[in-house]
Design an enzyme around this catalytic site. Structure first.
Site, PDB file in Angstrom:
ATOM      1  N   GLY A  49      82.614  34.986  32.927  1.00 10.87           N
ATOM      2  CA  GLY A  49      81.873  34.487  34.085  1.00 10.87           C
ATOM      3  C   GLY A  49      82.414  35.109  35.359  1.00 10.87           C
ATOM      4  O   GLY A  49      83.513  35.648  35.364  1.00 10.87           O
ATOM      5  N   CYS A  62      87.496  36.441  28.528  1.00 11.39           N
ATOM      6  CA  CYS A  62      87.597  36.790  29.936  1.00 11.39           C
ATOM      7  C   CYS A  62      87.749  35.526  30.812  1.00 11.39           C
ATOM      8  O   CYS A  62      88.771  34.866  30.726  1.00 11.39           O
ATOM      9  CB  CYS A  62      86.405  37.657  30.333  1.00 11.39           C
ATOM     10  N   TYR A  63      86.758  35.145  31.575  1.00 12.24           N
ATOM     11  CA  TYR A  63      86.868  33.889  32.344  1.00 12.24           C
ATOM     12  C   TYR A  63      87.185  32.734  31.391  1.00 12.24           C
ATOM     13  O   TYR A  63      87.942  31.817  31.717  1.00 12.24           O
ATOM     14  CB  TYR A  63      85.564  33.613  33.100  1.00 12.24           C
ATOM     15  N   HIS A  70      86.001  41.872  26.588  1.00  6.95           N
ATOM     16  CA  HIS A  70      84.717  41.420  26.036  1.00  6.95           C
ATOM     17  C   HIS A  70      84.477  42.056  24.660  1.00  6.95           C
ATOM     18  O   HIS A  70      84.009  43.193  24.583  1.00  6.95           O
ATOM     19  CB  HIS A  70      83.572  41.801  26.985  1.00  6.95           C
ATOM     20  N   GLU A  78      82.146  41.451  22.688  1.00  2.51           N
ATOM     21  CA  GLU A  78      80.725  41.464  22.316  1.00  2.51           C
ATOM     22  C   GLU A  78      79.998  42.732  22.736  1.00  2.51           C
ATOM     23  O   GLU A  78      78.878  42.969  22.303  1.00  2.51           O
ATOM     24  CB  GLU A  78      80.004  40.238  22.910  1.00  2.51           C
ATOM     25  N   ASP A 107      54.545  38.444  17.511  1.00  2.00           N
ATOM     26  CA  ASP A 107      54.961  37.061  17.778  1.00  2.00           C
ATOM     27  C   ASP A 107      53.859  36.062  17.397  1.00  2.00           C
ATOM     28  O   ASP A 107      54.128  35.072  16.715  1.00  2.00           O
ATOM     29  CB  ASP A 107      55.321  36.865  19.262  1.00  2.00           C
ATOM     30  N   LYS A 164      63.846  38.865  19.197  1.00  2.00           N
ATOM     31  CA  LYS A 164      62.699  39.672  18.728  1.00  2.00           C
ATOM     32  C   LYS A 164      62.941  40.272  17.327  1.00  2.00           C
ATOM     33  O   LYS A 164      62.065  40.235  16.471  1.00  2.00           O
ATOM     34  CB  LYS A 164      62.454  40.798  19.737  1.00  2.00           C
TER      35      LYS A 164
END
Ligand code: XMP
Length: 523
Positions: A59, A86-87, A180, A182, A237, A379
């Site tokens: 964050g 991180c944060y 991070h 990710e 969709d 998606k």
């Protein structure tokens, strides 16, 4: 409401730009997770969600600022593993008795960094530091840093700017990293998530087969004996939504496919045939092309076109829907990124335009309730579900097609003649792309007919015909896009084929504008 029976992981979002990527990494591991903004996470909501593990995202704030975001204390007391990023690391250290210092030039790190391990390697680091270099590339983005770790924590990895790059309290299964894992720039980052969820006891039970069964049960419970209507566009969709609903409630579902006369070559026939041949779904094929094209006559302003089409679409849909007895629900293909955007505390500025927006306004107008069976999916997961439901691959992989259809690919006035030319040219262009094996590399490709005629020569005669623009872009989400770098051979061959095969076109341009500054569609 049926409770999802999967093991659940809660991501508490402190406003990182990349929180969604944490969810992606976890879903890839077949772990069910949800992102909740920190303001909405309370002791009570934690108890109700009953996570098997928690992740604190990064964050932009500083834990030293009075009033900066915090997780509820209960998060630490639930006895479940926690991973702070991180944060999230800093908040954890701060809350549990460590110390965080404000960023100084020497300790702030932005971008690529390298982490080296300490002597002890906990299970959390399984698969790390294995390639012989003795270090791992990670992506850092922090101003503040941890100056003192909380009691019970040990350091397991350091980087030049982060002496506490990897920390853990193994007795409580609390892990905290400054970088991070990710993002793509932490190439081995997914391994840390894999280790974390394994240590937390997840079995990877979030599969599409299980999701399908669960959703069917949920839909049945929500809908009861009532009737559901679903606007079908032929896009992935709405198609997946319709098929899932049909599996759940069979005859209680009616789909409405509105043909506004602005569809591509054979599109209406193909969509209707696919549904009629493969599924026994009640389907209304509403051919309203005269109505739409009549109202659009003489209209050349892009916004007027869009508004006219949007309004007519709602009128038409409402006309058919009101004929369906007991219709109480409207099914929409809302996806998870839309849900996250709408609750994101950072108030993501992006507006994702989606086909279901074509029926926006209807639920309130008609007093309909919403059924949104895809609202937990990304998606690519919708595509996987489509595959699971047996939707033909040709439908699953289709390029997006906008609600206003060819109207926004026909700048200036729309005429039936122009639409005819456009349909044929677009079909040749897409055929070329498929023949060259490029269809799946491209996010979206289409032809547009330009509001101008130019002089040409064919055989021994003069021509004065329409000019055509070809567009093809790569993109991840349609928000930004790069034009596709076709070879000159491809462009030359395609231009020749279009001019030879489509009467009314004597010139072809290739649009090499990216987005921004262009948009994908011409209008
Ligand atoms: P633009 O042209 O805004 O398009 O760069 C981004 C993506 O959205 C699609 N698009 C629409 N889809 N209704 C839709 O269902 C619309 O009104 C609409 N306008 C644009 C476009 O095809 C591209 O994929």
């Amino acid at each position: 409401m049926t409770q999802i029976s999967h093991d659940r992981l809660l991501i508490i979002d402190f406003g990182s730009q990349v929180t969604q990527l944490i969810a992606r990494r976890l879903r890839e591991l077949n772990v069910y997770c949800e992102i909740h903004p920190y303001q909405k996470v309370t002791d009570a909501s934690l108890k109700e969600f009953a996570p098997k593990a928690i992740i604190f995202s990064g964050g932009p704030d500083s834990v030293m600022r009075e009033g900066s975001p915090r997780p509820p204390k209960a998060a630490y007391e639930m006895g479940v593993p926690i991973l702070g990023i991180c944060y999230g690391q800093q908040v954890m250290m701060h809350d549990l008795g460590g110390r965080v210092e404000a960023g100084e030039h020497a300790t702030a790190e932005f971008g690529r960094a390298y982490v080296t391990p300490t002597e002890n390697r906990p299970e959390f680091l399984k698969g790390w530091f294995m390639d012989g270099t003795g270090k791992e590339q990670v992506w850092m983005s922090h101003g503040d840093h941890v100056a003192e770790i909380a009691p019970g924590f040990e350091v397991y990895g350091t980087s030049p700017g982060a002496p506490f790059a990897i920390t853990a309290d193994l007795s409580r299964n609390f892990y905290a990293v400054q970088f991070h894992p990710e993002v793509h720039h932490t190439p081995n980052g997914a391994t840390l998530y894999e280790n974390f969820v394994r240590l937390a006891g997840f079995t990877g039970d979030w599969t599409m087969g299980a999701y399908r069964e669960e959703m069917i049960a949920k839909i049945r419970e929500q809908v009861g004996d009532s009737h559901v209507i679903c606007g079908l566009s032929g896009g992935v969709d709405s198609s997946v939504t319709a098929i899932l609903l049909h599996e759940a409630i069979g005859d209680q579902l009616t789909c409405v496919f509105v043909d506004h006369g602005l569809l591509r070559l054979n599109e209406a026939t193909e969509v209707v045939k696919m549904f009629r041949d493969n599924y026994n779904i009640k389907l209304i094929h509403a051919d309203e092309s005269d109505l739409f094209l009549g109202e659009l006559e003489g209209v050349s302003d892009p916004e007027t076109k869009r508004k006219t089409i949007g309004k007519l679409f709602i009128d038409v849909f409402q006309k058919y829907a009101s004929e369906i007895e007991d219709a109480e629900f409207l099914a929409q293909g809302t996806l998870y990124p839309d849900v996250i955007e709408s609750v994101s505390f950072s108030g993501g500025p992006s507006v994702t335009i989606k086909s279901h927006h074509n029926v926006g306004g209807l639920p309130e107008k008609m007093g309909l309730k919403l059924v949104e069976p895809l609202r937990e999916l990304f998606k690519d997961e919708v595509r996987a579900l489509g595959h699971e439901l047996g939707l033909p691959a040709s439908f699953i992989g289709r390029h997006p097609f906008p609600g206003p259809g060819l109207a926004i690919r026909c700048p200036g006035e729309i005429t039936r003649e122009k639409l005819d030319i456009l349909r044929k040219a677009d079909a040749v262009y897409i055929d070329q792309i498929r023949k060259h094996g490029l269809y799946d590399d491209i996010w979206q490709a289409f032809a547009a007919i330009l509001p101008m005629r130019t002089v040409g020569v064919m055989g021994d005669g003069r021509t004065y015909d329409y000019a055509l623009a070809l567009r093809a872009v790569t993109s991840v989400d349609g928000m930004t896009a790069d034009y596709y770098p076709f070879s000159h051979e491809f462009l030359g061959e395609t231009s020749t084929r279009i001019i030879n095969e489509v009467k009314g076109v004597n010139r072809v341009f290739y649009d090499c504008t990216s987005k921004p500054p262009g948009t994908i569609e011409l209008e």
